[in-house]
Design an enzyme around this catalytic site. Structure first.
Site, PDB file in Angstrom:
ATOM      1  N   LYS A  37       1.130  -1.153  -0.122  1.00 49.97           N
ATOM      2  CA  LYS A  37       0.167   0.121   0.031  1.00 49.97           C
ATOM      3  C   LYS A  37       0.703   1.360  -0.440  1.00 49.97           C
ATOM      4  O   LYS A  37       0.615   1.971  -0.653  1.00 49.97           O
ATOM      5  CB  LYS A  37      -0.986   0.198   1.206  1.00 49.97           C
ATOM      6  CG  LYS A  37      -2.176  -0.808   1.010  1.00 49.97           C
ATOM      7  CD  LYS A  37      -2.599  -1.075   1.921  1.00 49.97           C
ATOM      8  CE  LYS A  37      -2.153  -1.879   3.358  1.00 49.97           C
ATOM      9  NZ  LYS A  37      -1.826  -2.716   3.701  1.00 49.97           N
ATOM     10  N   THR A  38       1.897   1.105   0.462  1.00 45.75           N
ATOM     11  CA  THR A  38       3.176   2.276   1.003  1.00 45.75           C
ATOM     12  C   THR A  38       3.511   2.650  -0.802  1.00 45.75           C
ATOM     13  O   THR A  38       3.705   3.706  -0.951  1.00 45.75           O
ATOM     14  CB  THR A  38       3.652   2.615   2.317  1.00 45.75           C
ATOM     15  OG1 THR A  38       3.290   2.097   3.441  1.00 45.75           O
ATOM     16  CG2 THR A  38       4.813   3.829   2.376  1.00 45.75           C
ATOM     17  N   ASP A  77      -1.268   6.329   6.527  1.00 45.52           N
ATOM     18  CA  ASP A  77      -1.921   5.402   6.561  1.00 45.52           C
ATOM     19  C   ASP A  77      -1.888   4.572   8.058  1.00 45.52           C
ATOM     20  O   ASP A  77      -1.933   5.687   8.894  1.00 45.52           O
ATOM     21  CB  ASP A  77       0.241   4.747   7.153  1.00 45.52           C
ATOM     22  CG  ASP A  77       0.133   3.244   6.584  1.00 45.52           C
ATOM     23  OD1 ASP A  77      -0.683   2.058   6.429  1.00 45.52           O
ATOM     24  OD2 ASP A  77       1.393   2.723   7.554  1.00 45.52           O
ATOM     25  N   THR A 104      -6.245  -1.624   7.506  1.00 46.33           N
ATOM     26  CA  THR A 104      -6.130  -3.298   6.657  1.00 46.33           C
ATOM     27  C   THR A 104      -7.721  -3.126   7.375  1.00 46.33           C
ATOM     28  O   THR A 104      -7.775  -4.374   7.127  1.00 46.33           O
ATOM     29  CB  THR A 104      -4.875  -3.380   8.008  1.00 46.33           C
ATOM     30  OG1 THR A 104      -4.829  -2.499   8.754  1.00 46.33           O
ATOM     31  CG2 THR A 104      -3.785  -3.058   7.825  1.00 46.33           C
ATOM     32  N   ARG A 139       6.722  -8.296   1.898  1.00 45.76           N
ATOM     33  CA  ARG A 139       7.240  -7.240   2.778  1.00 45.76           C
ATOM     34  C   ARG A 139       8.602  -8.290   3.683  1.00 45.76           C
ATOM     35  O   ARG A 139       9.299  -8.633   3.980  1.00 45.76           O
ATOM     36  CB  ARG A 139       6.776  -6.600   4.069  1.00 45.76           C
ATOM     37  CG  ARG A 139       6.930  -6.034   5.551  1.00 45.76           C
ATOM     38  CD  ARG A 139       6.403  -5.405   6.110  1.00 45.76           C
ATOM     39  NE  ARG A 139       5.414  -5.037   5.366  1.00 45.76           N
ATOM     40  CZ  ARG A 139       4.622  -3.970   5.891  1.00 45.76           C
ATOM     41  NH1 ARG A 139       4.107  -4.449   7.303  1.00 45.76           N
ATOM     42  NH2 ARG A 139       4.309  -2.853   5.218  1.00 45.76           N
TER      43      ARG A 139
END
Length: 357
Positions: A86-87, A131, A180, A239
């Protein structure tokens, strides 16, 4: 309702100046060596971004259309499990649009002045990335409504009878929110996003491509079988793939000649307690508890989180989605159940009454 238009006057509200002084740029946040490496591994454009094809094509069209009209792209909401990109996507959108991006987090926006300080510093077309946007203070969230729709910020100066409302005009900007937990986002805020995208778990083949790309960036030699082995154990999450790749690299450099082959990768992952399905110690603890203490379930989330000494949010957000994805856990109205696949993986004998699972 009419408003007088004022320039932002820091003397009228010292909190705004204070928030400006406390504003931290992304560069200041991400200044450690490990974080710098993490940033360097992130793709810089949509061509380099692997997977999530259901998002990439609409995004490319929207970005090109916005650039042709010479206006900011509509507000974007990205939701999905942690570590799916997402980032990274937010930074890619900023780079593709050729604009600056300001980064903050929902819990950091405690007061209206915090938001005002950030929004007043945005130039036309800039992107504000929030975020965990579902954790924004409700008062701040309501101020966001007019900022997103009217590009204006309504601020109350003073208290009691002397209080007055100021409307501060803003440059046209794009808000990118990441969460999330989409269900915790209020409908009024969610409906103000022009683009809403769900990031899925990645296929193993896509994770392999990510591992090979990042191995080159880290200047690590990795053989074909090794990248497949790491990919399978990466929980379908980039990640985690990057983290495992760096830990396997460390093991290869210290214990061997620095080249990662399948045998070295396997030894390194065993040292990290990551098994062939990508389950770690906590995952196995969850499954063992359900099988050994509750004959395979069902078990309530509250009971489960207390037994393994983890927060309910952590179990529900981090561990449960992957166990569901690989078919080792089942959610029922009465609680969580271990499946036949979980019994087999842990070498347990499944009770006869549970064999229909």
């Amino acid at each position: 309702m009419s408003y007088e238009v004022y320039e932002l006057d820091e003397e009228l509200n010292p909190q705004i100046k204070d928030a400006k002084d406390r504003l931290v740029t992304p560069k200041e946040i991400l200044d450690t060596e490990e974080q710098s490496i993490e940033i360097s591994l992130r793709p810089q454009n949509l061509t380099e971004f692997v997977g999530q094809n259901h998002i990439k094509e609409p995004l490319i069209i929207s970005i090109e259309a916005a650039k042709k009209r010479q206006e900011p792209i509509e507000h974007v909401l990205l939701y999905g499990n942690p570590g799916l990109g997402k980032t990274t996507l937010a930074n890619i959108i900023a780079k593709e649009m050729g604009v600056n991006i300001k980064v903050t987090a929902g819990p950091a926006l405690e007061r209206v002045s915090d938001l005002a300080a950030i929004l007043s510093n945005l130039a036309e077309g800039d992107i504000l990335f929030i975020d965990e946007i579902h954790r924004v203070n409700k008062t701040v969230e309501e101020i966001l409504y007019s900022a997103m729709e009217d590009y204006a910020l309504d601020i109350i100066i003073g208290k009691g009878p002397t209080a007055r409302t100021l409307r501060m005009p803003l440059e046209k900007f794009t808000l990118i929110g990441a969460t999330t937990k989409l269900n915790l986002l209020s409908s009024p805020l969610r409906d103000r996003f022009g683009h809403v995208y769900h990031l899925n778990f990645y296929e193993d083949s896509d994770i392999e491509k990510i591992i090979n790309r990042n191995a080159k960036l880290l200047e690590v030699n990795i053989e074909n079988d090794a990248d497949k082995l790491i990919a399978v154990r990466s929980r379908k999450t980039p990640r985690i793939a990057n983290r495992l790749l760096k830990r396997v690299r460390d093991y290869a450099q210290v214990k061997h000649n620095g080249i990662i082959n399948a045998e070295i990768a396997k030894l390194a992952l065993e040292m990290l307690n990551v098994d062939e399905y990508g389950l770690d110690e906590i995952d196995r603890k969850i499954l063992h508890f359900i099988i050994d203490n509750f004959a395979g379930g069902p078990v309530g989330l509250n009971t489960l989180s207390s037994a393994i000494a983890e927060e309910m949010d952590t179990v529900e957000t981090i561990y449960e989605p992957f166990l569901l994805q690989i078919g080792m856990l089942e959610r029922t109205p009465r609680g969580r159940k271990a499946t036949g696949k979980a019994y087999k993986h842990l070498g347990k004998k499944m009770p006869k009454q549970n064999k229909l699972i």
